[in-house]
Enzyme design. Structure first.
Site, PDB file in Angstrom:
ATOM      1  CG  ASP A  14      -2.145   0.834   1.030  1.00  0.00           C
ATOM      2  OD1 ASP A  14      -2.350   1.350  -0.086  1.00  0.00           O
ATOM      3  OD2 ASP A  14      -2.907   0.998   1.998  1.00  0.00           O
ATOM      4  N   GLY A  15       0.307   2.346  -0.534  1.00  0.00           N
ATOM      5  CA  GLY A  15       0.975   3.643  -0.422  1.00  0.00           C
ATOM      6  C   GLY A  15       1.547   4.177  -1.717  1.00  0.00           C
ATOM      7  CG  ASN A  16       2.017   1.644  -5.084  1.00  0.00           C
ATOM      8  OD1 ASN A  16       2.919   1.436  -4.292  1.00  0.00           O
ATOM      9  ND2 ASN A  16       1.495   0.681  -5.834  1.00  0.00           N
ATOM     10  N   GLY A  17      -0.013   5.536  -4.232  1.00  0.00           N
ATOM     11  CA  GLY A  17      -0.646   6.820  -4.572  1.00  0.00           C
ATOM     12  C   GLY A  17      -0.029   7.954  -3.761  1.00  0.00           C
ATOM     13  CD1 TRP A  46       7.387   6.707  -2.579  1.00  0.00           C
ATOM     14  CD2 TRP A  46       6.897   7.160  -4.731  1.00  0.00           C
ATOM     15  NE1 TRP A  46       8.573   6.839  -3.262  1.00  0.00           N
ATOM     16  CE2 TRP A  46       8.305   7.118  -4.585  1.00  0.00           C
ATOM     17  CE3 TRP A  46       6.358   7.416  -5.982  1.00  0.00           C
ATOM     18  CZ2 TRP A  46       9.175   7.332  -5.652  1.00  0.00           C
ATOM     19  CZ3 TRP A  46       7.224   7.642  -7.045  1.00  0.00           C
ATOM     20  CH2 TRP A  46       8.610   7.600  -6.883  1.00  0.00           C
ATOM     21  CG  HIS A  49      -0.138   2.216  -9.238  1.00  0.00           C
ATOM     22  ND1 HIS A  49      -0.331   1.803  -7.935  1.00  0.00           N
ATOM     23  CD2 HIS A  49      -1.283   2.863  -9.598  1.00  0.00           C
ATOM     24  CE1 HIS A  49      -1.536   2.183  -7.537  1.00  0.00           C
ATOM     25  NE2 HIS A  49      -2.133   2.829  -8.523  1.00  0.00           N
ATOM     26  CB  SER A  87      -7.966  -6.298  -4.030  1.00  0.00           C
ATOM     27  OG  SER A  87      -8.649  -5.087  -4.283  1.00  0.00           O
ATOM     28  CD  GLU A 101     -12.553  -6.295  -2.508  1.00  0.00           C
ATOM     29  OE1 GLU A 101     -11.324  -6.537  -2.488  1.00  0.00           O
ATOM     30  OE2 GLU A 101     -13.418  -7.181  -2.382  1.00  0.00           O
ATOM     31  CG  LEU A 140      10.785 -16.150  -3.050  1.00  0.00           C
ATOM     32  CD1 LEU A 140      10.892 -15.955  -1.540  1.00  0.00           C
ATOM     33  CD2 LEU A 140      10.723 -14.787  -3.724  1.00  0.00           C
ATOM     34  NE  ARG A 200      -8.409  -0.521   5.176  1.00  0.00           N
ATOM     35  CZ  ARG A 200      -8.313   0.793   5.411  1.00  0.00           C
ATOM     36  NH1 ARG A 200      -8.526   1.258   6.619  1.00  0.00           N
ATOM     37  NH2 ARG A 200      -8.014   1.620   4.442  1.00  0.00           N
ATOM     38  CD  GLU A 238       3.262 -13.530  15.565  1.00  0.00           C
ATOM     39  OE1 GLU A 238       3.011 -12.396  16.007  1.00  0.00           O
ATOM     40  OE2 GLU A 238       2.938 -14.578  16.152  1.00  0.00           O
TER      41      GLU A 238
HETATM   42  C1  FPP Z   1      -2.030   0.450  -3.349  1.00  0.00           C
HETATM   43  O1  FPP Z   1      -1.537   1.728  -3.524  1.00  0.00           O
HETATM   44  C2  FPP Z   1      -1.443  -0.543  -4.193  1.00  0.00           C
HETATM   45  C3  FPP Z   1      -2.108  -1.253  -5.156  1.00  0.00           C
HETATM   46  C4  FPP Z   1      -3.349  -0.864  -5.826  1.00  0.00           C
HETATM   47  C5  FPP Z   1      -1.588  -2.564  -5.493  1.00  0.00           C
HETATM   48  C6  FPP Z   1      -0.117  -2.655  -5.621  1.00  0.00           C
HETATM   49  C7  FPP Z   1       0.262  -2.492  -7.020  1.00  0.00           C
HETATM   50  C8  FPP Z   1       1.523  -2.381  -7.467  1.00  0.00           C
HETATM   51  C9  FPP Z   1       2.755  -2.469  -6.622  1.00  0.00           C
HETATM   52  C10 FPP Z   1       1.715  -2.122  -8.894  1.00  0.00           C
HETATM   53  C11 FPP Z   1       1.022  -3.125  -9.750  1.00  0.00           C
HETATM   54  C12 FPP Z   1       1.755  -4.385  -9.837  1.00  0.00           C
HETATM   55  C13 FPP Z   1       1.404  -5.306 -10.716  1.00  0.00           C
HETATM   56  C14 FPP Z   1       2.316  -6.446 -10.992  1.00  0.00           C
HETATM   57  C15 FPP Z   1       0.097  -5.185 -11.415  1.00  0.00           C
HETATM   58  P1  FPP Z   1      -2.620   2.883  -3.407  1.00  0.00           P
HETATM   59  O2  FPP Z   1      -2.863   3.387  -4.777  1.00  0.00           O
HETATM   60  O3  FPP Z   1      -3.845   2.382  -2.690  1.00  0.00           O
HETATM   61  O4  FPP Z   1      -1.846   3.909  -2.497  1.00  0.00           O
HETATM   62  P2  FPP Z   1      -2.502   5.021  -1.582  1.00  0.00           P
HETATM   63  O5  FPP Z   1      -3.136   4.299  -0.420  1.00  0.00           O
HETATM   64  O6  FPP Z   1      -1.326   5.827  -1.170  1.00  0.00           O
HETATM   65  O7  FPP Z   1      -3.483   5.783  -2.424  1.00  0.00           O
END
Ligand code: FPP
Length: 237
Positions: free
Chosen positions: A16-19, A21, A33, A61, A63, A127, A185, A198
């Protein structure tokens, strides 16, 4: 990391957290992403180096289809590119790819690409990197229940018969579940498989996850006393 640490056999990560970032750098979400995809290989290699056998990453997901169309399209493109490039790279790294979830809703060319990348790496012995794609625990359990309803009598249903019908059939339960990005969560992730996992929640955003934070999570795992509901030394259950 010390040599005497217990290492989790199966690590699951909620990336989580790409957005956030991207936003903190004034960039569009999709850049987050993209950066997220770039973290997958180094984290997989770091886990392999430490002796982890299975790493399951929540890539998309059930969702996530509800996100804006443009973002969904960008995530699918990233999956497509990752399968092009990483298929070869994982061969080099001796990483075996596995899908946890479904590609049925993808267009046939992308389905084929995913299946080819999995096929290409199936004889690797290092792995196992499981990509949870179009994955949700509840959908997974419903799917298992449906096959059970057509295959078995109620009296034959056991934990094992359910486990054998999950996407993760044959894999060990999750030992350590890490969630990046500060939320606390599970978000419909590996709920059956994480019954005794854990849990490690970190503020670190997935694109910033590095070996130091991974080692903090492993250190915390190693210090915890896993009792699986049993008593130990008169303590709590
Ligand atoms: C949540 O970040 C992350 C995702 C939606 C899934 C993770 C996806 C990747 C790492 C890239 C896709 C990888 C593949 C192989 C398809 P968010 O957008 O919810 O972040 P935020 O909570 O900061 O908005």
């Amino acid at each position: 990391m010390t040599g005497s640490q217990r290492i989790p056999r199966h690590v699951a990560i909620i990336m989580d957290g790409n957005g956030r970032w991207a936003r903190s750098r004034g960039l569009p979400r999709v850049k987050g992403h993209e950066q997220g995809v770039e973290r997958i290989r180094p984290i997989a290699l770091a886990c392999a180096e430490r002796g982890v056998e299975y790493l399951t990453l929540y890539a998309f997901s059930t969702e996530n289809w509800r996100r804006p169309r443009r973002e969904v399209r960008a995530l699918l493109q990233l999956l497509s590119r990752a399968m092009d490039r990483k298929g070869e790279a994982y061969l080099e790294d001796n990483i075996r790819l596995r899908l946890v979830g479904s590609v049925e809703r993808l267009d046939p060319a992308l389905q084929q690409k995913v299946n080819e990348a999995i096929e290409l790496n199936q004889h690797n012995t290092g792995l196992t990197l499981c990509l949870a794609f179009d994955y949700g625990s509840r959908a997974e359990i419903v799917r298992a229940a449906r096959t059970i309803a057509s295959d078995l009598d109620g009296s034959e249903v056991t934990e094992e018969t359910i486990e054998q019908r999950l996407y993760t059939a044959g894999m060990p339960d999750v030992d350590l579940l890490i969630r990046c990005g500060g939320e606390v969560r599970l978000s419909n992730y590996l709920m059956w498989q994480s019954a005794y996992a854990e849990l490690y929640f970190t503020e670190v955003l997935w694109p910033d996850l590095d070996e130091a934070e991974l080692d903090r999570a492993f250190g915390e795992f190693s210090r915890r006393n896993r009792r699986y509901g049993a008593l130990d030394g008169g303590g709590d259950a």
